[in-house]
Structures are given as C-alpha cells and as structure tokens.
Design a protein around this motif. Sequence first.
Motif, PDB file in Angstrom:
ATOM      1  N   GLN A  72       0.820  -1.205   0.000  1.00 16.56           N
ATOM      2  CA  GLN A  72       0.000   0.000   0.000  1.00 16.56           C
ATOM      3  C   GLN A  72       0.858   1.260   0.000  1.00 16.56           C
ATOM      4  O   GLN A  72       0.575   2.221  -0.713  1.00 16.56           O
ATOM      5  N   GLU A  73       1.910   1.262   0.800  1.00 19.50           N
ATOM      6  CA  GLU A  73       2.780   2.436   0.858  1.00 19.50           C
ATOM      7  C   GLU A  73       3.443   2.698  -0.486  1.00 19.50           C
ATOM      8  O   GLU A  73       3.506   3.850  -0.953  1.00 19.50           O
ATOM      9  N   LEU A  74       3.944   1.640  -1.122  1.00 19.65           N
ATOM     10  CA  LEU A  74       4.597   1.814  -2.418  1.00 19.65           C
ATOM     11  C   LEU A  74       3.617   2.349  -3.454  1.00 19.65           C
ATOM     12  O   LEU A  74       3.944   3.247  -4.235  1.00 19.65           O
ATOM     13  N   ARG A  75       2.401   1.839  -3.448  1.00 13.17           N
ATOM     14  CA  ARG A  75       1.416   2.298  -4.431  1.00 13.17           C
ATOM     15  C   ARG A  75       1.090   3.784  -4.232  1.00 13.17           C
ATOM     16  O   ARG A  75       0.959   4.534  -5.201  1.00 13.17           O
ATOM     17  N   VAL A  76       0.969   4.212  -2.970  1.00 13.93           N
ATOM     18  CA  VAL A  76       0.705   5.626  -2.705  1.00 13.93           C
ATOM     19  C   VAL A  76       1.863   6.486  -3.189  1.00 13.93           C
ATOM     20  O   VAL A  76       1.667   7.516  -3.862  1.00 13.93           O
ATOM     21  N   ARG A  77       3.079   6.087  -2.874  1.00 12.43           N
ATOM     22  CA  ARG A  77       4.251   6.881  -3.260  1.00 12.43           C
ATOM     23  C   ARG A  77       4.432   6.913  -4.777  1.00 12.43           C
ATOM     24  O   ARG A  77       4.782   7.955  -5.348  1.00 12.43           O
ATOM     25  N   LEU A  78       4.192   5.808  -5.442  1.00  8.19           N
ATOM     26  CA  LEU A  78       4.291   5.795  -6.906  1.00  8.19           C
ATOM     27  C   LEU A  78       3.206   6.672  -7.518  1.00  8.19           C
ATOM     28  O   LEU A  78       3.445   7.368  -8.514  1.00  8.19           O
ATOM     29  N   GLY A  79       1.996   6.603  -6.954  1.00  7.83           N
ATOM     30  CA  GLY A  79       0.923   7.457  -7.459  1.00  7.83           C
ATOM     31  C   GLY A  79       1.291   8.924  -7.380  1.00  7.83           C
ATOM     32  O   GLY A  79       1.045   9.705  -8.318  1.00  7.83           O
ATOM     33  N   GLU A  80       1.905   9.314  -6.275  1.00 13.62           N
ATOM     34  CA  GLU A  80       2.352  10.700  -6.134  1.00 13.62           C
ATOM     35  C   GLU A  80       3.437  11.031  -7.147  1.00 13.62           C
ATOM     36  O   GLU A  80       3.435  12.119  -7.750  1.00 13.62           O
ATOM     37  N   ALA A  81       4.354  10.098  -7.363  1.00 10.90           N
ATOM     38  CA  ALA A  81       5.476  10.361  -8.263  1.00 10.90           C
ATOM     39  C   ALA A  81       5.030  10.512  -9.710  1.00 10.90           C
ATOM     40  O   ALA A  81       5.521  11.393 -10.437  1.00 10.90           O
ATOM     41  N   VAL A  82       4.108   9.676 -10.163  1.00  8.80           N
ATOM     42  CA  VAL A  82       3.722   9.737 -11.576  1.00  8.80           C
ATOM     43  C   VAL A  82       2.726  10.856 -11.854  1.00  8.80           C
ATOM     44  O   VAL A  82       2.588  11.301 -13.000  1.00  8.80           O
ATOM     45  N   ARG A  83       2.029  11.323 -10.830  1.00 11.21           N
ATOM     46  CA  ARG A  83       1.088  12.423 -11.017  1.00 11.21           C
ATOM     47  C   ARG A  83       1.746  13.795 -10.854  1.00 11.21           C
ATOM     48  O   ARG A  83       1.131  14.822 -11.140  1.00 11.21           O
ATOM     49  N   SER A  84       2.982  13.811 -10.390  1.00  7.92           N
ATOM     50  CA  SER A  84       3.686  15.062 -10.170  1.00  7.92           C
ATOM     51  C   SER A  84       3.920  15.803 -11.486  1.00  7.92           C
ATOM     52  O   SER A  84       4.065  15.191 -12.552  1.00  7.92           O
ATOM     53  N   ALA A  85       3.990  17.136 -11.404  1.00  4.50           N
ATOM     54  CA  ALA A  85       4.241  17.935 -12.605  1.00  4.50           C
ATOM     55  C   ALA A  85       5.688  17.830 -13.057  1.00  4.50           C
ATOM     56  O   ALA A  85       5.997  18.072 -14.242  1.00  4.50           O
ATOM     57  N   SER A  86       6.584  17.495 -12.153  1.00  3.75           N
ATOM     58  CA  SER A  86       8.000  17.377 -12.509  1.00  3.75           C
ATOM     59  C   SER A  86       8.487  15.963 -12.220  1.00  3.75           C
ATOM     60  O   SER A  86       8.033  15.308 -11.273  1.00  3.75           O
ATOM     61  N   ALA A  87       9.411  15.506 -13.019  1.00  2.00           N
ATOM     62  CA  ALA A  87       9.909  14.141 -12.879  1.00  2.00           C
ATOM     63  C   ALA A  87      10.783  14.008 -11.642  1.00  2.00           C
ATOM     64  O   ALA A  87      11.601  14.898 -11.352  1.00  2.00           O
TER      65      ALA A  87
END
Length: 404
Positions: free
Chosen positions: A76-91
Amino acid sequence: MSWIDDPEFRADRPFGPQTLPYGVIDTEGGRQVAVRVGDHALPLRPLADALGERVGPLVAADSLDPLLAAGRVAWQELRVRLGEAVRSASAPRGASLLPLAEVRPVLPFTVADYVDFYASRHHAENVARILRPDAEPLLPNWTHLPVGYHGRAGTVVVSGTDVVRPSGQRRSTGGPVFGPTERLDIEAEVGFVCGGPVASRVPTSAVTEHVFGVALVNDWSARDIQAWEYQPLGPFLGKSFATSIAAWITPLEALTVARVTPPLPDHPLLEYLLESGPWGLDLSLEVRWNGTLVATPPFATMSWTCAQQLAHLTSNGATVRPGDLFASGTVSGPERRQRGSFLELSWGGREPVTLDDGTRRTFLEDGDTVMITATAPGDGGSLVGLAEVTGTVLAGPADQREQR
C-alpha cells in the motif's frame, strides 16, 4: 498535469495512473523492477531513495520477490508513493521512461507453486457436453467446492515466450500412439500472484493479506493428450508443458471498484467458503487468434472467487507463500462468443472458427499467435488494465515423430 508524456497515460486508458502494474525488464544496468505507465516502462531502482526507507530497497531488487514477501502494508505504501510520483508535474530525480517496444520483459517473480482451478460453470458444462454428452454436465462436487489441480511451476513462462508443440501419448483406433498433439488449445484465465506471510487455513476475509496482484494467464492445453491420460487422476502432461503469464502484475488494490457479487449457488456453502464481502471481479477479457477477435469472456460470471479459491487451497493445512500462483480456470460465459477455449469455440472441432483472413481453425496450427487482454472498471469512471498475455506456437522437435 503529469510529467509523463504518453497519450496512453490517462485515466480513460488501461494503463493510466489508476493501474500502475509491476514488472521486471532487462536493461543495460541489469534486470530492474519497473512500473508500466501507458506504453512506457518506468524503472524503479533509480527512484529507490525517493520512495522511502521501507519500500525503496524492495524495488531496487532484480525481481518482485522481495516486494511480494514484504506484505500488504508495504504494498500500500509503495502504491501511494508511486501514485504521487507519476502524477507530479516534474519528474523525480533519476526517472526515465523506456518505450515498451524497446525493452524485454522477463518473468517478474519466482513461481513457487502453481494451482489451476475450474471455476466457470459455463466452461465446465460445455466441456462435459462435448466430451460426455450422455452424462450429467456437472459432477456432484463441483457446486460445493472449487475444483482444481496442482500444476507445474517450472514451466510458467512470461508473455511473448514461444510455445513448442508438445508430444505425448494419445488415443487412436489401433491403440495408443506417441507424437505431436493434434489438438493444441488455449485457456483464457485470470491468475492471482500471492505474497505476504506464509500461512495456512486462510479465511476468505484475509485474501488481501495474501494476494498481491492479478495477471492474465493462458493455460495451454493438449486436448488429445489430456483426454487419454486424465482419468482417473486428472491433468498431467497435457497441461504441464507451458503456462503463459502476463509480464505486468496489476495490484489487487487497483481492482477495488471492480468487485462484484458472483453468481449465487443453488444451495448453502460450507462456512469456510462464505464471504463477508464479494470477491467476484468485473473483468472483460478479449481473445485474439492471429489478430482476429474470437471471444470476449466475462470474468464476472465465474462461480468461485479468488478468496474462496485461496481459502479452499489452504483449508487442509497446505500453505500459501510469496510467489505462489493460482489461476481461475477457463473463463467462459453463456454465449458462444464468450467461450474462453478453442475446444468450446469449435465445439470439439466440429464447428470451425473463421478468422479475418478467411482461414478456418478448430485447434492451433504451427505459427498461430494468441493474445489475451482484459480491462476492468476503475475509480471515478477510469479504466483499469490487465496486461496482455501472448504466445506463438512453434513446431515440435523432429525426433518426436509419431510412434505406434
């Protein structure tokens, strides 16, 4: 707006930010865990530090094995963090996108045990009517427990791996013969990849603690070999030569909205098979034979759910452990175009299937390619994808000619 520049990375496409399936790819730096974003792979090892002390090391490995063993809290933690990373405006620092056409996926986890079930009532009744037309279509136990068999983990292969036509014994008018199967078939299935702690006697309520994700499976089947050998102990060499699994594993959590109530049984179930909440899944499969769409099996019609299958699998004290894989059995619906095997589509070889190029098929010929895909409803009207599973049939070795 996401930094990911890919027209397929949208909520209305199967591999947008709502899906984020995991896989393993070969790169110049070795094998890496990656997440699929649209038509690209995002390697996760360069992002390990940014993902945190708990989950970063899990994705720095060269397979999904550590992640599977870590358990649900880490998933669950990894999925939340990945979701934040891919939705971010900057890489994120170190992030790079690799086109799927330019990477080679590998089997993403070590398959520990493999169990295949027989959960579609429509499939079970169709097969019985084809093979045993004068008998009852269902055996007495079928509606009381999820029927299954223990398969061969060592021949589970990643999507895209060629399938060599197997040889074996089969029945003939002059007695048994040995040679290449003449009735090579597919079974469109849904597989469940297990993780978390080793456990036995798992209740249906604990399925999310032990099922990491979902992947399409093609359980290749040599029907003539199977028909000769399966009585009285069941499938063996007619199944064990190859089982294909998709290269990308969709997290079970991505399918929360897709949960539906399965068809109700016509009698009370034993207590250990009862569910506190429904674990049927509204998955829409598509089967393509040499590019022709020949079947659209609906997974929502399956009589037994993944939670019931896991509960039954472990009910005698057998364990579930990270890397275990169990599959649903052939997915078939009530209509002809919803049959998930070519045995059913051709009704035992008596009703050929016409492909888009005009050729007619009953069972698979050398050079044929099969692709199975699937989608499910996601949160907010989005579309969740299950990655394709494909395979092409190759001729068997010349030294396996028919022997009488």
